[in-house]
Design an enzyme around this catalytic site. Structure first.
Site, PDB file in Angstrom:
ATOM      1  N   ASP A  52       0.845  -1.286   0.160  1.00 30.83           N
ATOM      2  CA  ASP A  52       0.026  -0.037   0.164  1.00 30.83           C
ATOM      3  C   ASP A  52       0.803   1.239  -0.036  1.00 30.83           C
ATOM      4  O   ASP A  52       2.028   1.208   0.320  1.00 30.83           O
ATOM      5  CB  ASP A  52      -0.958  -0.042   1.101  1.00 30.83           C
ATOM      6  CG  ASP A  52      -1.876  -1.066   1.276  1.00 30.83           C
ATOM      7  OD1 ASP A  52      -2.180  -1.651   0.359  1.00 30.83           O
ATOM      8  OD2 ASP A  52      -2.478  -1.446   2.239  1.00 30.83           O
TER       9      ASP A  52
ATOM     10  N   TYR B 206       6.376 -10.081   7.000  1.00 29.29           N
ATOM     11  CA  TYR B 206       6.194  -8.828   7.012  1.00 29.29           C
ATOM     12  C   TYR B 206       6.427  -8.436   8.781  1.00 29.29           C
ATOM     13  O   TYR B 206       6.580  -9.155   9.491  1.00 29.29           O
ATOM     14  CB  TYR B 206       4.710  -8.093   7.123  1.00 29.29           C
ATOM     15  CG  TYR B 206       4.453  -7.772   5.436  1.00 29.29           C
ATOM     16  CD1 TYR B 206       4.375  -6.589   4.934  1.00 29.29           C
ATOM     17  CD2 TYR B 206       3.774  -8.948   4.899  1.00 29.29           C
ATOM     18  CE1 TYR B 206       3.958  -6.388   3.587  1.00 29.29           C
ATOM     19  CE2 TYR B 206       3.190  -8.699   3.609  1.00 29.29           C
ATOM     20  CZ  TYR B 206       3.508  -7.300   2.966  1.00 29.29           C
ATOM     21  OH  TYR B 206       2.949  -7.261   1.521  1.00 29.29           O
TER      22      TYR B 206
END
Length: 269
Positions: free
Chosen positions: A55, A111
């Protein structure tokens, strides 16, 4: 020949990794560099594919991309980096099978979220994180995309403290849109005492309980690693890594100075 690259970037200032019209994106910069160097004619004819998307504002240490090219001698990090902004850099490459798709071939992704941890009970966060392990319906932890399944498998969650910062590493078979950032929000709610573990367990049962969560800020999130079932013979580019370190030394000095400046802008109570 098909070539794979490892790409790293600072996502600040970009509208995500996936190309979009009229805004700066990671793929947009990569496409521009590859076409200007005539490594590819265009993304479609080169069968360009990426291991995933991030994003706006999210960073990456290891986004894997792949494309077909006749200019194999130019499809190396130090050449490609000459056309990329300093916030984006390639640092490893490898010849790869003609049918390699970095997204479909991946078996897991990792992540890392970094946040200030001073206001949270880390033992609560660690305990709550164990509830997320395994296969669950994460519909309450994502932005839904049509009829796409929201069932995912979280393989590992590691929470550790580094000074005043808390680092949360999450590895899963794949992730949904905003999933990591919403998980971080949920864990901080438990860590602050605003919610309890019973609530978190309930959030994993979207068929009987629904609640929206605001995603944690994008600037704390980094895509760390794409994991494949078979090892890839990556050739790291020492020059590109050294140049990135030099750029980031200047970047870190600037931000440390800015943090001190900000600290002096507001009068103490």
């Amino acid at each position: 020949m098909r070539v794979a690259l490892k790409i790293a970037y600072v996502g600040t200032g970009f509208h995500g990794s996936q190309i979009q019209p009229n805004v700066a994106t990671i793929e947009g910069e990569i496409f521009r560099a590859l076409t200007e160097l005539e490594i590819i004619k265009d993304p479609k004819s080169a069968n360009f594919t990426s291991a995933g998307r991030t994003d706006a504002g999210v960073h990456a240490r290891e986004l894997v991309i792949a494309f077909d090219t006749d200019k194999v001698n130019l499809a190396i990090p130090r050449v490609i980096n000459s056309k990329l902004p300093s916030a984006i850099w390639a640092w490893a490459h490898s010849p790869i099978a003609d049918d390699f798709d970095p997204r479909r071939a991946a078996i897991a992704r990792k992540y890392r979220y970094i946040m200030s941890g001073e206001q949270y009970d880390i033992s609560r966060i660690r305990s709550a994180s164990k509830i997320l392990l395994g296969t669950h319906d994460f519909a309450n932890f994502c932005v839904k995309e049509g009829e796409k399944s929201t069932v995912r498998t979280i393989e590992k969650v590691d929470v550790r403290v580094s000074g005043t910062l808390t680092k949360i590493d999450i590895q899963a078979n794949s992730f949904l849109w905003n999933m990591v950032r919403k998980i971080v929000t949920a864990l901080t709610l438990v860590g602050s005492g605003a919610r309890d573990e019973a609530w978190l367990q309930q959030m994993l049962e979207p068929e009987v309980y629904e609640e929206g969560l605001e995603p944690a800020p994008a600037y704390g999130l980094t895509l760390m690693e794409i994991i494949y079932p078979e090892p890839i013979d990556w050739q790291e580019d020492a020059y590109s890594i050294r140049k990135a370190n030099e750029n980031f030394h200047e970047y870190m000095i600037r931000h440390r100075v800015m943090a001190e400046v900000m600290d002096h802008l507001v009068p103490r109570e």
